[in-house]
Design a protein around this motif. Structure first.
Motif: not given
Lengths: 444, 444
Positions: A132-152
């Motif tokens: 996730l590139l060029g987004g709001n730092v805090e939101q993007s950080n959390a979004e990417v971890l949420a995706i990893a969680g959703a995969i599992f």
């Protein structure tokens, strides 16, 4: 007579026979489903890239010991991609102005590294890359971890996973405070990275060595040792209370970033556990902010599952523009082991394949008509090759693991009927081609 | 300042940005659907294979001029696969006893050849490989052509395609009858293969040269020329009447095989045109029976689409067992050009993406709850990153090409409502979160 060649695949690579291929497709299709529900778009790049792409950014170990590189027939030094990030950077740099931000991209490339094959490490593996590139730092950080969680979660394995995170800026401030110089800080980082694999005594000995070798005054070492121990034992809430460190403005700022990150994670109610862990180092040279590593908590498969982090200036090799992002990579071998360990692989689905067997040469054109008609109804169909006795056809049908057998015989066909046998239950009946067959199949 | 690296992909290779990747996925997904309806199973193998696999079987031009080969760090000579058949042969040979016959397998690998890039020829391309092994010869031959026809039909392009077929045994008998020796037969085969690209005069000149150079008596040449002309001009029904050739038992047998093949094709009512064509040569050394090549009949794209044929002893390099089969390979670049030429690419589908924009910090956790809930209903959702004005959120939503915008505002939320805007029609309304929103989305 010429010697026969080996039928084994190249060391560290795999053959995917239909059964394994079906599992791989199933696994990636689940992952794609999750990523697309988060509006991530798939991309792909060439398997070969110019050598310089890796020489510049990728770690020394990979370039010097693991990269598959060669000179092409036009004298150009090329490499088989050992990771996807340089390709991502090149592609994004080429269109950085026109791509709408934030960029949400994923890819599932095969990657090659010359490794000594062992459990979980092969020379060819596929890697799910999420960035996730060029987004709001805090939101993007959390979004990417949420995706990893959703995969599992999509595999039903979320309860076994814990994602441990840290902040590279926190480590920088910590190292700066210890005043060990560049070399000492680097050595200490490597030591922390190796902590999980060392016994406590050996770890303590190494720590003393590094502190002694890199401190200007030997008298500072006991105090530094104490700070180090408090830091490594601290939870997130305790960081701001560590004697000595609480006076470092940089350290306090990095602590606040971690607290904000934790708040974002809690807003999102991740399905997996998450935890601050000051021993998470990951790619000393590459990451610049939040870093994370996920672990399987079960004793049978106690190992890192995937990792990632935030990086600045992704496209610096190609462009003067700056772009930061966060991403992770999850390997197919690791994910497959996780699913096997926790018995999350799909149970063999009942085949729905239809086999058409024709006992009469004159009916062959009709059997093909029926075949086309059933395919038009989205059924998988296979025909017996030529006319034969029903008995032979039934054998062939069970060899290809068909579920339903449709038999065409002269007399029955003349009455508008076919034989239908459910090869699982053994039930057999005579159905009219016109109505009953369609009705039966619609109901299965 | 260091010079920046180029952002171009390696010559002859492609970057697949999300838009191109979506097309590639769409195309292969249609093909997979057809193949699976014929009960073909997907397999895959490693990208790298030992060099010897290609040195032994693949054509000289590929091995000497086009193969990407190199020595690995363990001193093993390796190659990047330039075609899939040697991998298929290796994998089948490893399990030839246990695999139920007939084997119906397909694969869509990326392949590499060092080519001078030009329209339709790239260094990296994907190839749809379809093979039917160990089945009844006549039935399998026709089945594989039926599949090729069904693939083109699935895209709605069947009316533009003609598959031209020949029989390698017919050519062997024909060459034997002309008594030109091995060298003369080989030269004549190459000439026939090049016929479509030559003008008739040059073709006639070359023909005379070959006949003169390879006939024991110059006085035979006029008769041989006549036979040659009759043969190349003949349709399938006329083959058995060609003066001279009709006395060759081998020729008549091969003609009968072609007639049987045509009968099988007609039983199956292929959606594409098919035609006997004595000038189809294909891979002089490789094929052993029916060979075929498909052409686009339209003047704008008048070119070969794909080809294939029957081969004996596929696994001879690896095993003493024998196995024959029939297969074809269809490249992604060729197929994409075909679809573009005939305007068969999908029209841009309306996006169904939902964007959730939150105007109030306190509502952020609720926006994530709503997000998860919608994902659970198989919707793709993206959130605005953080709280912002509705106006800013609406801009961001249109940047990511969302179709629906859901806005969370403090007052409306307190009344259990959200703003919903259809970004295509511009319609905006206030819906209750509990009932109306779910109802609205279920209907879209």
């Amino acid at each position: 007579m010429a010697e026969k060649l080996s039928t084994s695949p190249y060391k560290g690579s795999r053959d995917f026979y239909p059964e394994e291929m079906a599992l791989r497709k199933w696994m990636f299709s689940k992952v794609r489903g999750v990523l697309e529900s988060f509006a991530f778009q798939e991309y792909d790049g060439p398997l070969l890239e110019p050598f310089e792409l890796y020489a510049a950014k990728t770690g020394d170990e990979i370039v010097n010991q693991q990269l598959y590189s060669f000179t092409d027939r036009g004298d150009r030094k090329m490499a088989i991609r050992p990771e996807m990030t340089p390709t991502l950077a090149r592609m994004v740099a080429a269109k950085v102005q026109e791509l709408p931000k934030p960029i949400r991209w994923y890819s599932i490339p095969n990657l090659w590294r010359y490794e000594r094959p062992q459990r979980g490490r092969l020379r060819e593996h596929w890697q799910i890359n999420v960035d996730l590139l060029g987004g709001n730092v805090e939101q993007s950080n959390a979004e990417v971890l949420a995706i990893a969680g959703a995969i599992f979660k999509s595999f039903g394995g979320e309860q076994f996973v814990e994602i441990r995170f840290n902040n590279r800026r926190l480590m920088d401030a910590f190292f700066a405070h210890l005043e060990l110089g560049a070399e000492g800080s680097y050595a200490l980082g490597k030591l922390i990275d190796a902590k999980a694999k060392m016994n406590p005594e050996a770890f303590a000995v190494e720590l003393q060595k590094i502190l002694e070798a890199n401190s200007k005054q030997a008298s500072d070492v006991p105090a530094k040792t104490l700070i180090f121990q408090s830091f490594l034992a601290s939870d997130l809430a305790g960081l701001s209370k560590i004697a000595g460190l609480k006076d470092s403005a940089e350290f306090i700022k990095a602590t606040q970033e971690l607290l904000d990150f934790e708040k974002q994670l809690s807003n999102r109610k991740l399905p997996v556990k998450t935890k601050f862990d000051p021993s998470i180092m990951r790619g000393l040279d590459y990451y610049t902010g939040i870093v994370f590593e996920a672990y399987d908590l079960s004793p049978e498969n106690n190992r890192a599952l995937f990792g990632g982090g935030r990086y600045d200036n992704l496209i610096g090799l190609f462009s003067k523009s700056e772009l930061s992002g966060i991403g992770f990579g999850l390997g197919d071998v690791t994910l497959m082991h996780f699913l096997e360990t926790h018995k999350l692989l799909p149970v063999n689905q009942d085949s729905q394949l239809i086999y058409i067997g024709c006992a009469d040469e004159a009916l062959i054109p009709h059997s093909f008509d029926l075949e086309s008609q059933l395919r038009g109804q989205q059924r998988a169909v296979v025909s017996g090759q030529g006319f034969d006795s029903l008995k032979s056809h039934l054998k062939a049908a069970s060899r290809v693991q068909a579920r339903y057998f449709i038999g065409l015989l002269g007399d029955e066909w003349a009455r508008g009927k076919v034989i239908l046998k459910d090869l699982k239950t053994g039930q057999q009946s005579e159905l009219s081609v016109k109505d009953e067959l369609a009705k039966f199949l619609a109901a299965t």
